[in-house]
Motif scaffolding. Structure first.
Motif, PDB file in Angstrom:
ATOM      1  N   GLU A  15       0.841  -1.200   0.000  1.00 36.43           N
ATOM      2  CA  GLU A  15       0.000   0.000   0.000  1.00 36.43           C
ATOM      3  C   GLU A  15       0.874   1.247   0.000  1.00 36.43           C
ATOM      4  O   GLU A  15       2.071   1.210   0.265  1.00 36.43           O
ATOM      5  N   GLY A  16       0.224   2.363  -0.348  1.00 42.52           N
ATOM      6  CA  GLY A  16       0.900   3.655  -0.328  1.00 42.52           C
ATOM      7  C   GLY A  16      -0.128   4.758  -0.200  1.00 42.52           C
ATOM      8  O   GLY A  16      -1.319   4.562  -0.494  1.00 42.52           O
ATOM      9  N   CYS A  17       0.314   5.923   0.220  1.00 37.30           N
ATOM     10  CA  CYS A  17      -0.608   7.039   0.468  1.00 37.30           C
ATOM     11  C   CYS A  17      -1.275   7.510  -0.821  1.00 37.30           C
ATOM     12  O   CYS A  17      -0.632   7.632  -1.871  1.00 37.30           O
ATOM     13  N   ASN A  18      -2.576   7.813  -0.717  1.00 36.57           N
ATOM     14  CA  ASN A  18      -3.295   8.232  -1.920  1.00 36.57           C
ATOM     15  C   ASN A  18      -2.919   9.632  -2.397  1.00 36.57           C
ATOM     16  O   ASN A  18      -3.343  10.059  -3.468  1.00 36.57           O
ATOM     17  N   TYR A  19      -2.081  10.337  -1.632  1.00 36.98           N
ATOM     18  CA  TYR A  19      -1.626  11.641  -2.114  1.00 36.98           C
ATOM     19  C   TYR A  19      -0.699  11.494  -3.319  1.00 36.98           C
ATOM     20  O   TYR A  19      -0.437  12.464  -4.045  1.00 36.98           O
ATOM     21  N   ASP A  50      -4.810   5.347   2.369  1.00 33.75           N
ATOM     22  CA  ASP A  50      -3.985   4.500   1.509  1.00 33.75           C
ATOM     23  C   ASP A  50      -4.695   4.071   0.232  1.00 33.75           C
ATOM     24  O   ASP A  50      -5.934   3.993   0.175  1.00 33.75           O
ATOM     25  N   MET A  51      -3.903   3.775  -0.757  1.00 31.13           N
ATOM     26  CA  MET A  51      -4.289   2.982  -1.916  1.00 31.13           C
ATOM     27  C   MET A  51      -3.548   1.655  -1.811  1.00 31.13           C
ATOM     28  O   MET A  51      -2.485   1.577  -1.198  1.00 31.13           O
ATOM     29  N   GLU A  52      -4.090   0.623  -2.435  1.00 36.82           N
ATOM     30  CA  GLU A  52      -3.412  -0.664  -2.466  1.00 36.82           C
ATOM     31  C   GLU A  52      -2.703  -0.841  -3.801  1.00 36.82           C
ATOM     32  O   GLU A  52      -3.228  -0.475  -4.852  1.00 36.82           O
ATOM     33  N   PHE A  53      -1.487  -1.369  -3.748  1.00 34.67           N
ATOM     34  CA  PHE A  53      -0.708  -1.689  -4.939  1.00 34.67           C
ATOM     35  C   PHE A  53      -0.953  -3.159  -5.272  1.00 34.67           C
ATOM     36  O   PHE A  53      -0.565  -4.044  -4.503  1.00 34.67           O
ATOM     37  N   VAL A  54      -1.574  -3.413  -6.407  1.00 35.60           N
ATOM     38  CA  VAL A  54      -1.846  -4.784  -6.841  1.00 35.60           C
ATOM     39  C   VAL A  54      -0.765  -5.198  -7.831  1.00 35.60           C
ATOM     40  O   VAL A  54      -0.609  -4.595  -8.901  1.00 35.60           O
ATOM     41  N   CYS A  61       2.538  -2.167 -10.860  1.00 35.75           N
ATOM     42  CA  CYS A  61       1.295  -2.381 -10.125  1.00 35.75           C
ATOM     43  C   CYS A  61       0.134  -1.595 -10.713  1.00 35.75           C
ATOM     44  O   CYS A  61       0.311  -0.549 -11.341  1.00 35.75           O
ATOM     45  N   ASP A  62      -1.053  -2.109 -10.460  1.00 39.29           N
ATOM     46  CA  ASP A  62      -2.289  -1.343 -10.594  1.00 39.29           C
ATOM     47  C   ASP A  62      -2.674  -0.825  -9.206  1.00 39.29           C
ATOM     48  O   ASP A  62      -2.214  -1.342  -8.182  1.00 39.29           O
ATOM     49  N   LEU A  63      -3.536   0.190  -9.188  1.00 42.89           N
ATOM     50  CA  LEU A  63      -3.957   0.793  -7.929  1.00 42.89           C
ATOM     51  C   LEU A  63      -5.434   0.534  -7.691  1.00 42.89           C
ATOM     52  O   LEU A  63      -6.263   0.688  -8.597  1.00 42.89           O
TER      53      LEU A  63
END
Length: 455
Positions: A57-61, A86-90, A110-112
């Motif tokens: 995951e990573g911050c949605n900013y 957060d957003m998830e990194f797929v 990755c997709d988000l």
């Protein structure tokens, strides 16, 4: 499960390399609005134990900042009020590759998605995949190639910063367009990039010099559009890293100085999902009506989508008469003065979009071309006569000359909103607004030199 080619890895192969100690670092990355790879470097064993099958995951900013990574207002998906979650990194396992310019390192793109697993529709890779789904719905697949130019310097990035990015030393001091002697001068850098990118799974064609001092292009074989965009992002990041390791620097600015700008010509064609030709009638030896409709659609929507072809303030400095960068929205057969150049026959028949510069985000530009082309097909738009001669002096409609003008066309176009959706359009309109506001507030060296003493 197969891989894109023999240099890509399956997840099982990557895990095995990590367990053997051959790989100890995994770069997990996505492409942001500005076309940059963003993400994390993970220790190999952590990747195996906690990320494989789950993602990270990573911050949605990360999809709501300017080029300086400043948080800015106006984005619906991310703000102080919403808490910057957060957003998830797929992980896309089709993209696993080794990065041989770093020791024991692999990368996965990755997709988000959001925590509820719905897609982040504003993500550039998602935007392109949506248009590819539309293409697939017609029974076709899209093939693309990007020709990305850059200027290389014998000045490090750190020294370039200290110099204010002025008075840098280009790797060539004269026009080396197609020059074997001139490119030999910088072959150590070009060879490093070619070989490391080949090892990373890109199919390298070759390198050639260009017109501006220190300007070069490394070409790669066309592929399906998503693979091409993924590879483009890896190459652009990798070329900068390799240059930095050598104490050199590379810029992909569309217009570094008053000489020739750096382009990213994009070649595109459609094929049937069985590999059959869509753009060429082999029996008649000519373009198909569908090809003409596709080109007509890209022409008709060129101004609407220019913001995605030219996404930065600097992009518009490149559009200059007689510069091989287009100013005219027209098409021609093998005519480099037009925005759209049609080349090739048979399986090689394709459209070249000459509007994008080297600063383009490949996912967004390809999505725009596909959306425009599908608009032409779905509305059976007729193709105007080809332009013969010099498009610069033709009197045809012009490519928007400023980011502000392109922003207005993109924001108010029914075509952009129908193809991409309001959420996407509003997101990238805000990106333009942020850049325009920053530019209006800046005092440039041009103003200081013109007016410090004399005004």
């Amino acid at each position: 499960m197969g891989t894109r080619n023999d240099r890509h890895l399956t997840m099982d192969e990557l895990v095995a390399r990590i367990r053997r100690g051959d790989v100890d670092t995994v770069v997990v990355a996505f492409t942001d609005m500005q076309g940059r790879l963003q993400g994390k470097r993970l220790h190999g064993r952590f990747f195996v134990d906690h990320v494989v099958g789950h993602g990270t995951e990573g911050c949605n900013y990360l999809l709501a900042v300017d080029v300086d990574m400043n948080t800015v207002d106006g984005y619906a998906i991310s703000s102080w009020e919403k808490g910057y979650g957060d957003m998830e990194f797929v992980l896309d396992e089709d993209t696993i590759r080794l990065l041989t310019h770093h020791p024991a390192t692999a990368m996965v793109q990755c997709d988000l998605v959001w925590p509820d697993h719905s897609p982040v529709v504003q993500s550039p890779r998602t935007i392109l995949k949506e248009q590819l789904e539309r293409v697939h719905g017609h029974g076709w697949t899209a093939l693309a190639g990007t020709e990305l130019e850059f200027i290389a310097f014998d000045t490090s990035y750190e020294e370039a910063y200290r110099l204010g990015y002025r008075d840098l030393t280009p790797v060539n001091q004269y026009n080396v367009d197609y020059s074997i002697l001139g490119t030999s001068r910088t072959e150590p850098l070009l060879r490093d990039i070619r070989n490391h990118m080949y090892a990373a799974g890109l199919d390298v064609e070759g390198a050639k010099g260009e017109c501006n001092f220190g300007q070069h292009e490394i070409g790669f074989l066309y592929n399906d559009a998503l693979t091409t965009a993924d590879n483009h992002a890896v190459y652009k990041n990798g070329a900068k890293e390799i240059a930095a390791q050598r104490g050199q620097s590379i810029t992909f600015l569309a217009k570094y100085n008053q000489r020739e700008g750096s382009s990213c010509h994009i070649h595109l064609s459609l094929r049937g999902q069985d590999g059959s030709l869509v753009f060429w009638d082999a029996d008649k030896g000519e373009r198909t009506p569908l090809y003409d409709q596709f080109v007509a659609g890209v022409l008709a929507t060129a101004a609407d989508f220019t913001l995605l072809y030219a996404p930065n303030i600097n992009s518009y400095k490149r559009f200059a008469d007689g510069s091989f960068a287009p100013t005219t929205i027209a098409w021609g057969l093998d005519n480099r003065t037009c925005a759209l150049r049609l080349v090739g026959r048979g399986a090689g028949a394709r459209m070249e979009n000459r509007i994008p510069g080297a600063d383009v985000n490949p996912y967004l530009a390809l999505a725009a071309m596909l959306a425009g082309g599908l608009h032409g097909i779905e509305h059976e738009l007729p193709l105007e006569d080809e332009l013969v001669g010099n498009a610069y002096h033709s009197g045809k409609p012009q490519v928007p000359t400023t980011m502000s003008a392109a922003r207005e066309r993109f924001a108010t176009s029914e075509v952009t909103r129908a193809a991409l959706g309001d959420e996407v359009v509003d997101h990238y309109v805000n990106m333009a607004d942020v850049e325009l506001a920053a530019y209006r507030a800046a005092v440039t060296d041009w103003e200081l030199q013109r007016g410090f003493e004399r005004l």
